[in-house]
Scaffold this motif. Structure first.
Motif, PDB file in Angstrom:
ATOM      1  N   THR A 124      61.754  33.258  14.822  1.00 54.82           N
ATOM      2  CA  THR A 124      62.740  33.543  16.499  1.00 54.82           C
ATOM      3  C   THR A 124      61.144  33.679  17.060  1.00 54.82           C
ATOM      4  O   THR A 124      60.583  34.441  17.227  1.00 54.82           O
ATOM      5  CB  THR A 124      63.097  34.777  16.179  1.00 54.82           C
ATOM      6  N   LYS A 125      61.628  32.540  18.363  1.00 57.47           N
ATOM      7  CA  LYS A 125      61.233  32.452  19.373  1.00 57.47           C
ATOM      8  C   LYS A 125      60.931  33.829  20.004  1.00 57.47           C
ATOM      9  O   LYS A 125      61.702  34.847  20.056  1.00 57.47           O
ATOM     10  CB  LYS A 125      61.065  31.517  20.258  1.00 57.47           C
ATOM     11  N   PRO A 126      59.687  34.360  20.558  1.00 54.76           N
ATOM     12  CA  PRO A 126      60.130  35.910  21.358  1.00 54.76           C
ATOM     13  C   PRO A 126      60.749  35.577  22.656  1.00 54.76           C
ATOM     14  O   PRO A 126      60.605  34.905  23.325  1.00 54.76           O
ATOM     15  CB  PRO A 126      58.425  36.489  21.604  1.00 54.76           C
ATOM     16  N   LYS A 127      61.351  36.775  22.833  1.00 54.21           N
ATOM     17  CA  LYS A 127      62.238  37.053  24.684  1.00 54.21           C
ATOM     18  C   LYS A 127      61.329  38.081  25.103  1.00 54.21           C
ATOM     19  O   LYS A 127      61.185  38.731  24.993  1.00 54.21           O
ATOM     20  CB  LYS A 127      63.696  37.408  23.965  1.00 54.21           C
ATOM     21  N   VAL A 132      59.320  51.191  43.013  1.00 57.26           N
ATOM     22  CA  VAL A 132      60.205  49.935  41.618  1.00 57.26           C
ATOM     23  C   VAL A 132      59.543  49.678  40.717  1.00 57.26           C
ATOM     24  O   VAL A 132      58.213  49.022  40.902  1.00 57.26           O
ATOM     25  CB  VAL A 132      61.201  49.578  41.433  1.00 57.26           C
ATOM     26  N   LEU A 133      59.304  50.288  39.171  1.00 53.18           N
ATOM     27  CA  LEU A 133      58.248  49.867  37.945  1.00 53.18           C
ATOM     28  C   LEU A 133      58.841  48.923  37.099  1.00 53.18           C
ATOM     29  O   LEU A 133      60.432  49.186  36.974  1.00 53.18           O
ATOM     30  CB  LEU A 133      57.648  50.657  37.367  1.00 53.18           C
ATOM     31  N   VAL A 134      58.787  47.947  37.083  1.00 50.09           N
ATOM     32  CA  VAL A 134      59.431  46.942  36.058  1.00 50.09           C
ATOM     33  C   VAL A 134      58.113  46.954  34.796  1.00 50.09           C
ATOM     34  O   VAL A 134      57.570  46.366  34.694  1.00 50.09           O
ATOM     35  CB  VAL A 134      60.046  45.560  36.228  1.00 50.09           C
ATOM     36  N   LEU A 135      58.956  46.872  33.349  1.00 52.04           N
ATOM     37  CA  LEU A 135      58.011  46.765  32.260  1.00 52.04           C
ATOM     38  C   LEU A 135      58.969  45.755  31.450  1.00 52.04           C
ATOM     39  O   LEU A 135      59.495  45.514  31.477  1.00 52.04           O
ATOM     40  CB  LEU A 135      58.127  48.432  31.603  1.00 52.04           C
ATOM     41  N   LEU A 136      57.969  44.526  31.001  1.00 54.81           N
ATOM     42  CA  LEU A 136      57.887  43.790  30.758  1.00 54.81           C
ATOM     43  C   LEU A 136      57.329  43.675  29.261  1.00 54.81           C
ATOM     44  O   LEU A 136      56.322  43.873  28.809  1.00 54.81           O
ATOM     45  CB  LEU A 136      57.943  42.299  30.868  1.00 54.81           C
ATOM     46  N   THR A 137      57.817  43.278  27.830  1.00 55.79           N
ATOM     47  CA  THR A 137      57.274  43.172  26.926  1.00 55.79           C
ATOM     48  C   THR A 137      58.170  42.085  26.045  1.00 55.79           C
ATOM     49  O   THR A 137      59.130  41.889  26.576  1.00 55.79           O
ATOM     50  CB  THR A 137      57.899  44.872  26.138  1.00 55.79           C
ATOM     51  N   LYS A 138      57.717  42.633  24.927  1.00 57.33           N
ATOM     52  CA  LYS A 138      58.382  40.871  24.139  1.00 57.33           C
ATOM     53  C   LYS A 138      59.144  41.289  23.036  1.00 57.33           C
ATOM     54  O   LYS A 138      58.442  41.970  22.319  1.00 57.33           O
ATOM     55  CB  LYS A 138      57.629  39.822  24.468  1.00 57.33           C
ATOM     56  N   THR A 139      59.972  40.795  21.981  1.00 53.51           N
ATOM     57  CA  THR A 139      60.646  40.949  21.037  1.00 53.51           C
ATOM     58  C   THR A 139      59.664  40.411  20.281  1.00 53.51           C
ATOM     59  O   THR A 139      58.803  39.523  19.687  1.00 53.51           O
ATOM     60  CB  THR A 139      61.999  40.215  20.728  1.00 53.51           C
ATOM     61  N   PHE A 140      59.439  40.684  19.170  1.00 45.92           N
ATOM     62  CA  PHE A 140      58.828  40.638  17.503  1.00 45.92           C
ATOM     63  C   PHE A 140      59.809  40.317  16.647  1.00 45.92           C
ATOM     64  O   PHE A 140      60.612  40.844  16.144  1.00 45.92           O
ATOM     65  CB  PHE A 140      57.755  41.411  17.353  1.00 45.92           C
ATOM     66  N   GLY A 141      60.251  39.428  15.537  1.00 50.03           N
ATOM     67  CA  GLY A 141      60.117  39.825  13.946  1.00 50.03           C
ATOM     68  C   GLY A 141      60.567  40.743  13.542  1.00 50.03           C
ATOM     69  O   GLY A 141      59.366  41.242  13.561  1.00 50.03           O
ATOM     70  N   ALA A 142      61.070  40.675  12.190  1.00 53.06           N
ATOM     71  CA  ALA A 142      60.960  42.035  11.717  1.00 53.06           C
ATOM     72  C   ALA A 142      60.042  41.847  10.616  1.00 53.06           C
ATOM     73  O   ALA A 142      60.336  42.974  10.445  1.00 53.06           O
ATOM     74  CB  ALA A 142      62.658  41.725  10.843  1.00 53.06           C
ATOM     75  N   LEU A 143      59.095  41.019  10.272  1.00 54.77           N
ATOM     76  CA  LEU A 143      58.079  40.428   9.021  1.00 54.77           C
ATOM     77  C   LEU A 143      56.680  41.234   9.763  1.00 54.77           C
ATOM     78  O   LEU A 143      56.102  40.544   9.437  1.00 54.77           O
ATOM     79  CB  LEU A 143      58.071  39.492   8.552  1.00 54.77           C
ATOM     80  N   GLU A 144      56.813  41.081  11.455  1.00 58.08           N
ATOM     81  CA  GLU A 144      55.535  41.235  11.968  1.00 58.08           C
ATOM     82  C   GLU A 144      55.322  42.919  11.837  1.00 58.08           C
ATOM     83  O   GLU A 144      55.824  43.521  11.577  1.00 58.08           O
ATOM     84  CB  GLU A 144      55.671  41.010  13.290  1.00 58.08           C
TER      85      GLU A 144
END
Length: 290
Positions: A41-44, A57-69
């Protein structure tokens, strides 16, 4: 977000009663099968925001990852190194103009002296070279302050010392949803404070006291506190949608991986991403437990 570390005072017999059945079960498992050709799945982009009472204000940006990563779930700094989005342009636009946030470190972007006005809408825009665009719109919630609040140690009679919080505040006539967070203040663990989901969070809807004063006493668990520990207690007036989001995820907060990866499966107000864009102003009180 806030931290309360899990209680590590497990009794030996209890530990054995858990470990032995697991080992027996593991010895009966067949050899694992190789799994191939699973689509990735493409990360979001995952958005998390925190507004500070001085209009920063603080904005934290992370990315999703696959269950098998393979993600390191033991060290919050290493986890953040793997999932932080550091290549984005981030702006917030409101009725008083456009502000470009400054990249601070490891997925964190900040803006200072932005005139957030209760009741007004603000638009977040994100453009990442690797992950593309995402945007969200939210309304600034009216700040609600504690009328009275105290915090002290409480011994429950089972060798655990909890934090006991007593508070009151006055609700307004419109429908409101409140969030109270309690965390230990550790200046050396700022990254862990931001990421760690092991915070005590209490959600309070006003359906039983609309327009009235409300108060109660609650105990913070499972953290075992000691005299001299410093905690922060915050009261936030949040949206109904974010209240529902927090209610869904509050029981899945005991793993860094679950905490960071779960937003892709949860409600979100972020188009092209996940997580939540919030602009609520907390009333924060600091206590040294005695």
């Amino acid at each position: 977000m806030v931290i309360i570390h899990c209680n590590k005072s497990f009794r030996p017999l209890l530990l054995l009663s858990v470990v032995i059945p697991v080992l027996l079960l593991y010895s009966c498992l067949p050899e694992p099968l190789d799994v191939e050709s699973i689509p990735v799945t493409k990360p979001k982009i995952v958005v998390s925001t925190q507004i500070i009472p001085d209009q920063s204000v603080l904005v934290l940006l992370t990315k999703t990852f696959g269950a098998l990563e393979v993600i390191d779930d033991s060290n919050p700094q290493k986890l953040l190194d793997q999932i932080a989005v550091n290549d984005a342009m981030v702006t917030i636009e409101g009725p008083h103009g456009l502000d470009t946030l400054v990249f601070l470190d490891n997925g964190t972007y900040g803006g200072m002296f932005i005139p957030f006005v209760p009741g007004e809408e603000y638009h977040l825009y994100i453009n990442s070279l690797a992950l593309g665009e995402a945007n969200a719109t939210t309304q600034v919630k009216r700040k609600v302050n504690f009328s009275q609040i105290s915090a002290e140690l409480f011994n429950n009679g089972y060798d655990d010392t909890l934090a006991e919080i007593t508070y009151t505040f006055r609700d307004s006539l419109e429908d409101n949803w409140y969030m109270i967070n309690v965390q230990e203040v550790e200046l050396d663990d700022i990254v862990e404070n931001l990421l760690n989901p092991r915070a005590f969070t209490l959600l309070v809807p006003d359906d039983g006291f609309s327009g009235e004063a409300f108060g109660e006493t609650f105990r913070v668990f499972p953290r075992d506190y000691s005299p001299g520990d410093t905690i922060s207690v915050s009261l936030s007036n949040i949206s109904e949608a974010y209240y529902r989001f927090m209610k869904l995820r509050i029981d899945n907060r005991f793993s860094f991986v679950e905490f960071i990866s779960e937003p892709v499966n949860y409600p979100s107000n972020v188009e092209g991403g996940a997580g939540y864009f919030n602009l609520y102003i907390p009333d924060v009180r600091i206590f040294v437990l005695e």
